[in-house]
Structures are given as C-alpha cells and as structure tokens.
Design a protein around this motif. Structure first.
Motif, PDB file in Angstrom:
ATOM      1  N   ARG A 394       3.668   1.297   6.634  1.00 41.18           N
ATOM      2  CA  ARG A 394       3.304  -0.002   7.208  1.00 41.18           C
ATOM      3  C   ARG A 394       4.316  -1.087   6.878  1.00 41.18           C
ATOM      4  O   ARG A 394       4.746  -1.851   7.753  1.00 41.18           O
ATOM      5  CB  ARG A 394       1.909  -0.409   6.701  1.00 41.18           C
ATOM      6  CG  ARG A 394       1.459  -1.799   7.141  1.00 41.18           C
ATOM      7  CD  ARG A 394       0.038  -2.068   6.671  1.00 41.18           C
ATOM      8  NE  ARG A 394      -0.107  -1.919   5.233  1.00 41.18           N
ATOM      9  CZ  ARG A 394       0.144  -2.881   4.345  1.00 41.18           C
ATOM     10  NH1 ARG A 394       0.585  -4.061   4.753  1.00 41.18           N
ATOM     11  NH2 ARG A 394      -0.022  -2.668   3.057  1.00 41.18           N
ATOM     12  N   LYS A 395       4.735  -1.154   5.626  1.00 41.89           N
ATOM     13  CA  LYS A 395       5.661  -2.228   5.233  1.00 41.89           C
ATOM     14  C   LYS A 395       7.017  -2.063   5.909  1.00 41.89           C
ATOM     15  O   LYS A 395       7.624  -3.026   6.371  1.00 41.89           O
ATOM     16  CB  LYS A 395       5.809  -2.245   3.709  1.00 41.89           C
ATOM     17  CG  LYS A 395       4.536  -2.675   2.988  1.00 41.89           C
ATOM     18  CD  LYS A 395       4.735  -2.721   1.475  1.00 41.89           C
ATOM     19  CE  LYS A 395       3.461  -3.179   0.778  1.00 41.89           C
ATOM     20  NZ  LYS A 395       3.628  -3.206  -0.702  1.00 41.89           N
ATOM     21  N   GLN A 497      -5.582  -6.939   5.964  1.00 38.63           N
ATOM     22  CA  GLN A 497      -4.119  -6.986   5.993  1.00 38.63           C
ATOM     23  C   GLN A 497      -3.465  -5.604   5.954  1.00 38.63           C
ATOM     24  O   GLN A 497      -2.334  -5.438   6.385  1.00 38.63           O
ATOM     25  CB  GLN A 497      -3.614  -7.814   4.815  1.00 38.63           C
ATOM     26  CG  GLN A 497      -3.821  -9.316   4.977  1.00 38.63           C
ATOM     27  CD  GLN A 497      -2.857  -9.928   5.990  1.00 38.63           C
ATOM     28  OE1 GLN A 497      -1.714  -9.496   6.122  1.00 38.63           O
ATOM     29  NE2 GLN A 497      -3.325 -10.941   6.718  1.00 38.63           N
ATOM     30  N   LYS A 498      -4.176  -4.593   5.462  1.00 37.40           N
ATOM     31  CA  LYS A 498      -3.564  -3.273   5.323  1.00 37.40           C
ATOM     32  C   LYS A 498      -3.651  -2.423   6.597  1.00 37.40           C
ATOM     33  O   LYS A 498      -3.171  -1.295   6.614  1.00 37.40           O
ATOM     34  CB  LYS A 498      -4.213  -2.512   4.162  1.00 37.40           C
ATOM     35  CG  LYS A 498      -3.919  -3.122   2.797  1.00 37.40           C
ATOM     36  CD  LYS A 498      -4.591  -2.314   1.700  1.00 37.40           C
ATOM     37  CE  LYS A 498      -4.347  -2.929   0.329  1.00 37.40           C
ATOM     38  NZ  LYS A 498      -5.039  -2.160  -0.746  1.00 37.40           N
ATOM     39  N   THR A 500      -2.775  -0.821  10.104  1.00 37.88           N
ATOM     40  CA  THR A 500      -1.476  -0.483  10.688  1.00 37.88           C
ATOM     41  C   THR A 500      -1.693   0.139  12.060  1.00 37.88           C
ATOM     42  O   THR A 500      -2.815   0.162  12.571  1.00 37.88           O
ATOM     43  CB  THR A 500      -0.692   0.453   9.743  1.00 37.88           C
ATOM     44  OG1 THR A 500       0.644   0.596  10.230  1.00 37.88           O
ATOM     45  CG2 THR A 500      -1.346   1.824   9.634  1.00 37.88           C
ATOM     46  N   VAL A 525      -9.037   1.764   5.481  1.00 30.96           N
ATOM     47  CA  VAL A 525      -8.876   0.305   5.458  1.00 30.96           C
ATOM     48  C   VAL A 525     -10.079  -0.392   6.093  1.00 30.96           C
ATOM     49  O   VAL A 525     -10.598  -1.379   5.571  1.00 30.96           O
ATOM     50  CB  VAL A 525      -7.575  -0.101   6.190  1.00 30.96           C
ATOM     51  CG1 VAL A 525      -7.535  -1.608   6.428  1.00 30.96           C
ATOM     52  CG2 VAL A 525      -6.358   0.339   5.393  1.00 30.96           C
TER      53      VAL A 525
END
Length: 712
Positions: A394-395, A497-498, A500, A525
């Motif tokens: 994801r990041k 926020q996590k 994806t 999530v």
C-alpha cells in the motif's frame, strides 16, 4: 490480438453498420418475442436441469445411446475431433459416396470436418444459406446463429457469380433465387446428409432440430444415410427439457417467437434401407463437465445472445471476438475445445460489462468464467511486479501515485486536464482528455479531518467509507461530497486509512493470488473497526467486496466467513442514500444549484449487473436531488472504460464511448449523472474533448450540492 486486425474491423464500414443495426433491433425483437413469458423463470429452469445433467453426463450419454440404438440408430461416441472425423469419413466411404450435403452444424466447424473430408476426396456442400456464403468465401462463421452477418449483398453477389459461373447482380431476391436453384440440385444429388442437433433426449433417443430454412429437413430425409453430429452436452433427460430449450432458443437468438421448422427425428426415417448414424462428440466435454470451476460453460444452448448484446462484438465482430465459437461463451469454450494458445489473446478482449450474463439462456456466469480463465494464460512481462510488488504494498503503491502527480505537470493543459501524453502513451488520450492526479488525495484530507475533534452520536448508524483508488487519488472532491451527503443524511462516517486497492485490476489481469492477498488485507481492515455499513462510490469496488472477496477466499472456511460478513454490510452510495428518502422537501424545477435540473443517467455495468442496483440511483436523483431524468437509449450499455481495458485497447474503448456520447447528446440533457468514478473519467473525457459542453457528475456530488442549497 494484433492491433492491425482490430483497426481493420473498426474501419470496416459495412461490418460496423450491420452490427450496429442488429444491436439496435435485437433488444426490441427479443422483448416482443418474450412477451407473456417469464424469461428469468424459464432460464432458471434450463440452468437447473442443464447443471444436473452435467453432473450425470456419462449416465445421460449411456441412456441416450441405448435409447437411440433401440430406435434403430447407430451411435458412435468419439473422444476427439480426429476420431469424429475418421468415423464420419468411414461412414461415407462405406457407402461408396463422395458427396456430402450438410445442414448447419457448429460442431462440424469445431472439428474442421469439411477440410478433413475434402482432403480425402469428399465434396461437402453447406446448404444453410449463411453457411454456404461462408463456405464460398473460405471463411469461418462470425456468429453462431448468423454466420454471414458480416457480408453485404455485393460480397454475396461476387461469391455467387464465381460459384455459378454467371453474373449475379447484388439484388437480394435474385441472390436468394440463385441460392435456391443451385442448392436444390445438391439436395437431390446428395448421397449422405449431415446435420447437427439443438437437443437430444436420453429417454427416447430422439434428436430435435430447429431451422428457418427447409434445408434441415431435406438433408435429413432425402439422402438414404443421415449423420447427426452432436456434442454430448446437448443431451437432456426427456422431451419436457427439450421443449424448454426449443422454446428459448429462437427468442433469445434472433427475437423470433419460434423458428420456421421444428423437427424431431427418432431412428432412421424414410423406410427400408435408411440409416441414421449419431456421432456424439466429446472433445473434452466429459472432462469439463466434471470441472467444479468451469463446468457451467457446457450449459450453453448456442443461442448466440451473448454476442448479440456484447459492446465489443458490436465493434469488431466474431472474427476478432472469438475463434470457432464466438461471443462471450466462445471465449470460454475455446481453451477447452481448441487449446489455451487459441484463447490467450481473445480472453483479454472482454471488457467485463456482464451484459452477456444478463441475457444468457441458461444463466451462465460468462464474464466470471472469462476472468477466471485469465489466470491460466501467460502474463505479460512486468505484470507480476506491477500487481505482486507495487499494488500489494500500500505505501509503495500510494507513493507511486503521488510521484505521478509531479510527473504529469508538463502534460496538463488549460483547466489542468491532460490532453497529450509522451510518445506511445499519447494514444491513450486520443479523442479524450484525462483528469489529473490530485495534489492531495482524499486519504490525506480525511486524515486531517479525523485529527479535529468531533461530536460522536451513538444514535447514528456508523459507516466505513471505502473510496477505491481512482476516487481517492483523482476525484478527492467526489469523496468529500460522499462524506458530506451521507453525514447530512444522518450517518456517521469514518475513513479507514489502511484500505488499499480492491484487487479488481489484478483479478481482471489474471493475477488471482494477488487478488486474494488484497482481499485478505481489505477484509481485515474493514472488519477491524466496528460499523453498521461499508459504503463505496465505485461499483467495481462494491462488486469486489460484496461478491468477489467471498469467492476468492472460499477455499479457507475462516476467511470465507469473514469475507461473507464484510459482504453483508457492503453497499453502494446510492443504496445508503436511498434509505433516507425523503428527509428533505424537493426543490421546484429551476431551483438552486444541484436541484431542479435535468439529467440523463448512465447505469454503470458493475452497479446494475454486478450488484443488481439500478432503482436506487434514480430514486436518489429524483427524490433527493430533485432532478428530472431524461433516459438515454441503452442507458445500461458500457461506456468503454473497463479500467485498464481503455489503456490496453484504446481503439475499441474509443468506439464504444462514441456510441455512448451519441446517446447522451440525443437526450438534450446538459448533465450526465453517474455512480462510478471510472465512468465519469471516460465519459467526461470524451465529452470534454469533443467540446460538447455537457457536465458529468457523480450522484454524490449532485446530492451534496442539493443538500448544501437546502441548508442555505
């Protein structure tokens, strides 16, 4: 599929006109043919007995064989095309014959029978008019029911002139007369006749044939030897099931209530010395019938409706969109009947609109099978990195999107939209502009908003917002409008926020393991935080969370249970908004911005057919937004986006979009309402590039404006 072949078909003016005219006329004729009948009930019944038949297919074959032989027929079960060809040639040779007259039989195309026999000195004459035209042209059918739909009268006149040795003018009545006169001598001279069959009955050993031309009866009665070439999946238990198939076939295939001729044949016909040979073709069918993942493909009754409604078939025709069998089901059957090497490219041509599923006579999940088969073909170099490394992280994925924001700046024009990309990528923006990646994605906006103190209301239903990548990074204002609308309607909103990518790009590209990993990540999530609902504004994401996650994770009971829990509380924006009707009075026509407007509505493929949602969006627009809807023709027909499809096949995507823009313009509406960020990107880009002056807005945006106007 070679790009030059696709371009050739796109630029074939007659082909495009013929397919477009048929695509427009077919739904009207089909609806008229089904008047007074419950299509869903009928196809549900067919689906059930066909599926049951596949489970018992070896037994059905044995029962049919015994019944047919008892009635006087000789039955030959052939495992391969080579064995079927040898068997048929042996029957013909045993009669000392060298001339075969044929009625329409797609199975003979499947085994390339004509080529095999002619190499061995047996002349074959196709007596179905369309098949004869194709035979003269040295081509294969471009449709299962209408094999010569791609030929115009000039083409046919040239073929007939060459075949008869006399000048044939391009006049349809005269061409029909030439065909009748020429084929008549063939019927009389034919030593052996070959037909297919639409259905075969295990209890009686009879076969059923439906045709619109008298050739079927002539081929099966005039020659003293009749060969019926039948795929084993055509066998049904009895006459009751056969009549259901015969009932639905013409209605779904051509929009006819019934064909001109319905024939049942049991045993040899015509008296002493007559023979009926039934060649049952396996060619992988028995193995496929036992396959838990793909067996339902054999429920197909060969009506060709999946091609009739396919937006891609309408653009390129069957010689591109298929191999021997064309249309959606052709893409599925090809790897099993002809090998994955023949299917590798054509499987990619499906845009995933699910229109084929909607009309399939036996409720086959054609689109789902196509997607699953992509997992079994070779993948382009670099694809595994893109999905397996970049998208799963994801990041890293989000960092790449943020970097793309900076890289796009040299290509932005007035208003920030992208109209030209460098080198080969420029074709992706041809006749279409693209919105830029946003400077600040919605996840950053949501993070800032979450850091501010909020008053919690325990009486409000809590909703987790799953935005999807496109809305998050390209349309953050659409996401903000979603939150504003739903909070104003009384929901408490939260953005995990996590979250994806939902995995659809990976799944549609055949990277199933990546899709499964992403399903696990998002399931965890979205279940981590207690909530009443999960809401999306992207129908593809809705479909993925609601339907695909449980399927992808079905092998593990624990994951399947979690995925099903998530699916049960996942809804599209319009579904949740519609639950609050009517919280506010409607604005009068011509009212404030966002209300009192005329819009035309485009149904997203994955919302209507993937999720079964189509009434709620219209209720939101009329009862909450206060808009008047001017329905466009083919409102639920694909816009041509299809995610990465518009990048892989921009020429096809562009042509599909043109059809959609024509229908939009015809309504006179100045706003197109959509419920899909991808549809907004595609349609807005086309309209903007054409200078149409027509806005494209997500329902969430229209509702946010309307609610804002009410508050002021």
């Amino acid at each position: 599929m070679a790009k030059d072949v696709i371009r050739q078909k796109i630029n074939d003016a007659f082909l495009r006109r013929a397919l477009k005219n048929f695509a427009a006329a077919y739904p009207v004729a089909r609806a008229r043919a089904f008047e007074g009948l419950d299509f869903e009930e009928l196809r549900g019944r067919i689906s059930a007995f066909k599926q049951a038949g596949l489970r018992d297919l070896p037994e059905l074959v044995a029962r049919f064989t015994a019944s047919a032989e008892k009635a006087g027929a000789m039955v030959h079960l052939c495992a391969t095309p080579e064995e079927a060809n040898r068997t048929i040639h042996g029957i013909i040779a045993a009669k000392g014959a060298d001339f075969l007259v044929k009625s329409k039989a797609m199975t003979s195309e499947e085994i390339e029978l004509n080529h095999y026999l002619e190499e061995r000195g047996v002349r074959c004459l196709e007596t179905d008019l369309g098949e004869w035209i194709i035979q003269l042209a040295g081509e294969r059918p471009s449709h299962m029911v209408m094999p010569a739909i791609h030929k115009n009268r000039e083409d046919v006149a040239e073929l007939f002139s060459r075949a008869t040795g006399r000048e044939c003018p391009p006049d349809i009545p005269q061409l029909v007369r030439v065909a009748r006169e020429t084929l008549r001598s063939g019927f009389l001279a034919g030593q052996v006749g070959l037909s297919g069959a639409n259905v075969a009955m295990a209890d009686s050993g009879a076969i059923g044939i439906i045709t619109n031309e008298g050739n079927g009866r002539l081929v099966t009665t005039l020659p003293r030897t009749h060969i019926a070439l039948i795929g084993v999946e055509k066998i049904v238990p009895s006459l009751a099931e056969a009549l259901d198939v015969i009932d639905i076939l013409p209605k779904n295939a051509t929009g006819q209530k019934i064909t001109s001729y319905v024939s049942f044949i049991k045993g040899p016909t015509g008296g002493e010395g007559r023979e009926l040979h039934i060649v049952l073709l396996d060619n992988g069918r028995l193995r496929l019938a036992a396959d838990p993942d793909f067996s339902e493909a054999l429920k197909c009754v060969k009506c060709g409706a999946c091609a009739n409604v396919c937006p891609i078939y309408e653009i390129v025709g069957g010689h591109v969109f298929g191999h021997i069998y064309v249309g959606g089901i052709g893409l599925v059957l090809t790897p099993f009947f002809h090998g994955f090497d023949k299917a590798e490219e054509i499987l990619k041509l499906c845009i995933g609109c699910k229109k084929c599923n909607e009309v399939c006579a036996s409720k086959i999940d054609i689109e789902g099978l196509i997607v699953d088969l992509r997992d079994k073909v070779r993948k382009p170099v670099g694809q595994k990195f893109l999905f397996g490394t970049l998208m799963k992280n994801r990041k890293l994925f989000h960092a790449a999107l943020r970097a793309a924001y900076l890289a796009q700046k040299p290509f932005q024009g007035e208003g920030g939209r992208i109209r030209h990309l460098p080198l080969i990528l420029n074709r992706e923006t041809a006749n279409r502009s693209l919105p830029p990646i946003a400077e600040k994605p919605f996840r950053d906006i949501a993070h800032e908003d979450n850091s501010k103190p909020k008053t919690q209301n325990s009486k409000r239903e809590k909703v987790l917002f799953y935005s999807g990548c496109l809305a998050d990074f390209v349309f953050p204002e659409m996401c903000r409008d979603t939150v504003t609308s739903l909070e104003t309607l009384g929901y408490e909103m939260s953005f995990p926020q996590k979250q994806t990518c939902c995995g659809i790009p990976a799944r549609y590209s055949g990277e199933m393991e990546v899709a499964r990993d992403l399903a696990r990540i998002n399931t965890d999530v979205l279940l981590e935080e207690e909530a009443d609902y999960v809401v999306t504004i992207c129908p593809t994401c809705t479909m993925s969370l609601r339907h695909d996650f449980p399927k992808l994770l079905s092998a593990d009971p624990a994951w399947r249970e979690k995925a099903e829990r998530l699916a049960a509380k996942t809804f599209n924006f319009s579904e949740l908004a519609a639950r609050k009707i009517p919280p506010i009075p409607p604005l009068s026509k011509g009212g404030a911005e966002g209300g009192g407007i005329s819009v035309t509505y485009h149904d997203a493929c994955h919302l209507k057919r993937g999720c079964g949602v189509y009434e709620e969006p219209r209720r939101v627009l009329t009862e909450l937004v206060g808009a008047e809807i001017r329905e466009m023709a083919d409102c639920d027909k694909c816009c041509g986006f299809g995610g990465s499809y518009s990048i892989k096949y921009p020429e096809i995507s562009r042509e599909v979009l043109k059809n959609k823009m024509e229908n939009i313009a015809a309504t006179g509406a100045r706003t197109v309402a959509v419920d899909c960020p991808g549809c907004k990107l595609q349609i807005e880009g086309g309209l903007e590039a054409a200078g149409a002056g027509i806005a494209v807005e997500h329902s969430a945006t229209l509702l946010a404006r309307r609610l804002g106007a009410c508050r002021t």
